[in-house]
Design a protein around this motif. Structure first.
Motif, mmCIF file in Angstrom:
data_model
loop_
_atom_site.group_PDB
_atom_site.id
_atom_site.type_symbol
_atom_site.label_atom_id
_atom_site.label_comp_id
_atom_site.label_asym_id
_atom_site.label_seq_id
_atom_site.Cartn_x
_atom_site.Cartn_y
_atom_site.Cartn_z
ATOM 1 N N ASN A 20 -9.867 -8.727 -7.378
ATOM 2 C CA ASN A 20 -8.825 -9.755 -7.364
ATOM 3 C C ASN A 20 -8.350 -10.079 -5.952
ATOM 4 O O ASN A 20 -7.798 -11.153 -5.705
ATOM 5 C CB ASN A 20 -7.614 -9.292 -8.193
ATOM 6 N N ASP A 21 -8.551 -9.124 -5.024
ATOM 7 C CA ASP A 21 -8.074 -9.291 -3.649
ATOM 8 C C ASP A 21 -9.217 -9.531 -2.675
ATOM 9 O O ASP A 21 -9.092 -9.255 -1.481
ATOM 10 C CB ASP A 21 -7.284 -8.041 -3.220
ATOM 11 N N ILE A 22 -10.306 -10.059 -3.181
ATOM 12 C CA ILE A 22 -11.504 -10.215 -2.353
ATOM 13 C C ILE A 22 -11.259 -11.119 -1.148
ATOM 14 O O ILE A 22 -11.873 -10.967 -0.094
ATOM 15 C CB ILE A 22 -12.671 -10.744 -3.208
ATOM 16 N N ASP A 23 -10.325 -12.067 -1.264
ATOM 17 C CA ASP A 23 -10.014 -12.969 -0.150
ATOM 18 C C ASP A 23 -9.350 -12.252 1.015
ATOM 19 O O ASP A 23 -9.272 -12.801 2.123
ATOM 20 C CB ASP A 23 -9.094 -14.103 -0.630
ATOM 21 N N GLU A 24 -8.842 -11.024 0.769
ATOM 22 C CA GLU A 24 -8.178 -10.270 1.823
ATOM 23 C C GLU A 24 -9.153 -9.443 2.675
ATOM 24 O O GLU A 24 -8.741 -8.775 3.615
ATOM 25 C CB GLU A 24 -7.118 -9.353 1.219
#
Length: 364
Positions: A357-361
């Motif tokens: 879910n936090d792959i953009d980080e």
């Protein structure tokens, strides 16, 4: 009696909150432990395994909330009865695990503190004694707030626990007690020091000598006896030192590439213990991220316990352009509480760990 009840109240309340919060920080990890209990080899309740996560969240939220209820004095009879029923159940469970040697770690304090089965049972017996004191002295449990204050505190604690459980499930545990935490070096955690205590194991050999069965004990050497070999069992007197990480591999075609991979300057590791059960949205998000990582000089690999056929199917379905390597499923579940999960490593040191879910980080 009032003094003893108040001391017991504080001890039980604080312990339930600490124990519950540690598991609430990692409900997915606790659900893995429940699946172990529900398995055919332990309690033989396999029909409950699909519901392990739901049960995990409900149990740990209830555990924390009961500890808070006890400390603030909210509904004392309900709280004490609930505590008594819960501790009776867990005392039975830990005794069963210890006596029949079914589960090596009860998971009472998650990965923060490992207890042997008998230590877990002893802890529950002490808690049972303290809760019995509360049960017989319930009239001495007085609220510390007014009626409205108690209701507000009880409701807020329940809502906060549910929110926290949801948050860590959608991301990752807020506190990582495992040996794969950010900043840890996998190679170092796999290394056994030269001066580490060795395991002390007795080998009990059964031979038929002159028509009678006799047991001969050695430290591992095959006995020099004139008889017919029947069987051998082992007895662990002292397990010795065990490295924090002892089941990690990066295998392909029967060869372990862990040493080479963990020496890479820039490595992205995609972890999905079971590709068939991985989140489709998470797998879909990997293509763009891995392309960007490769362009910036990162080596990208997948880690799974799924077989080659499933690996190829997933790669084709989601357009993934990296190879998968094999690792034990339990080890992969321990590495990251997400499937898929993403790790960034530099020479074996974990620099960043993310839920899909936090792959953009991910910082490339």
């Amino acid at each position: 009696m009032k003094f003893i009840v108040n001391i017991s109240r504080v001890l039980v309340g604080v312990l339930f909150i600490i124990s519950g919060f540690i598991k609430l920080n990692d409900p997915l990890g606790f659900s893995y432990k429940l699946q172990e209990y529900f398995s055919v080899e332990v309690l033989n309740l396999p029909f409950l395994e699909p519901y392990a996560l739901i049960i995990s969240v409900l149990v740990v939220v209830f555990e924390v909330v009961l500890g808070i209820f006890l400390l603030i004095g909210y509904k004392p009879k309900f709280t004490v009865w609930s505590l008594l029923l819960m501790i009776v159940f867990f005392t039975f469970l830990t005794f069963y695990s210890a006596y029949f040697d079914k589960v090596k770690d009860c998971g009472c304090f998650g990965d923060a503190l490992k207890l042997t089965p008998w230590e877990s049972f002893t802890k529950d017996v002490v808690l049972l004694a303290l809760i019995l004191i509360l049960f017989y002295g319930v009239k001495h449990i007085k609220p510390i707030l007014g009626r409205l204050g108690l209701s507000v505190a009880a409701l807020l604690s329940f809502v906060a626990c549910l929110w926290f459980a949801y948050h860590v499930l959608m991301h990752l545990p807020a506190i990582d007690f495992r040996p794969y935490n950010v900043g840890a070096n996998i190679t170092d955690n796999m290394t056994v020091p030269d001066d580490a205590p060795k395991a002390d194991i007795n080998y009990n050999w059964v031979f038929e000598i002159n028509g009678k069965q006799e047991v001969i004990t050695t430290k591992g050497d095959y006995p020099s006896v004139d008889g017919k070999y029947i069987d051998v069992t082992t007895e662990v007197l002292d397990p010795g030192y065990e490295a924090p990480i002892h089941d990690f591999t990066i295998e392909k075609d029967g060869q372990d590439f862990a040493e080479d991979m963990l020496s890479e300057d820039n490595l992205i590791m995609i972890v999905a213990y079971n590709l068939s059960n991985s989140e489709p949205d998470g797998l879909s998000a990997l293509k763009e991220m891995t392309m960007q990582a490769s362009k910036k000089g990162y080596r990208v690999i997948g880690m799974t316990a799924s077989g080659p056929d499933v690996q190829e199917k997933i790669k084709t379905t989601y357009g993934l352009d990296f190879d998968f390597y094999f690792c034990d499923e339990t080890a992969l579940k321990t590495i990251v509480r997400s499937s898929p999960g993403i790790l960034k490593l530099k020479k074996g040191t974990i620099i960043q760990k993310l839920h899909w879910n936090d792959i953009d980080e991910l910082e490339l």
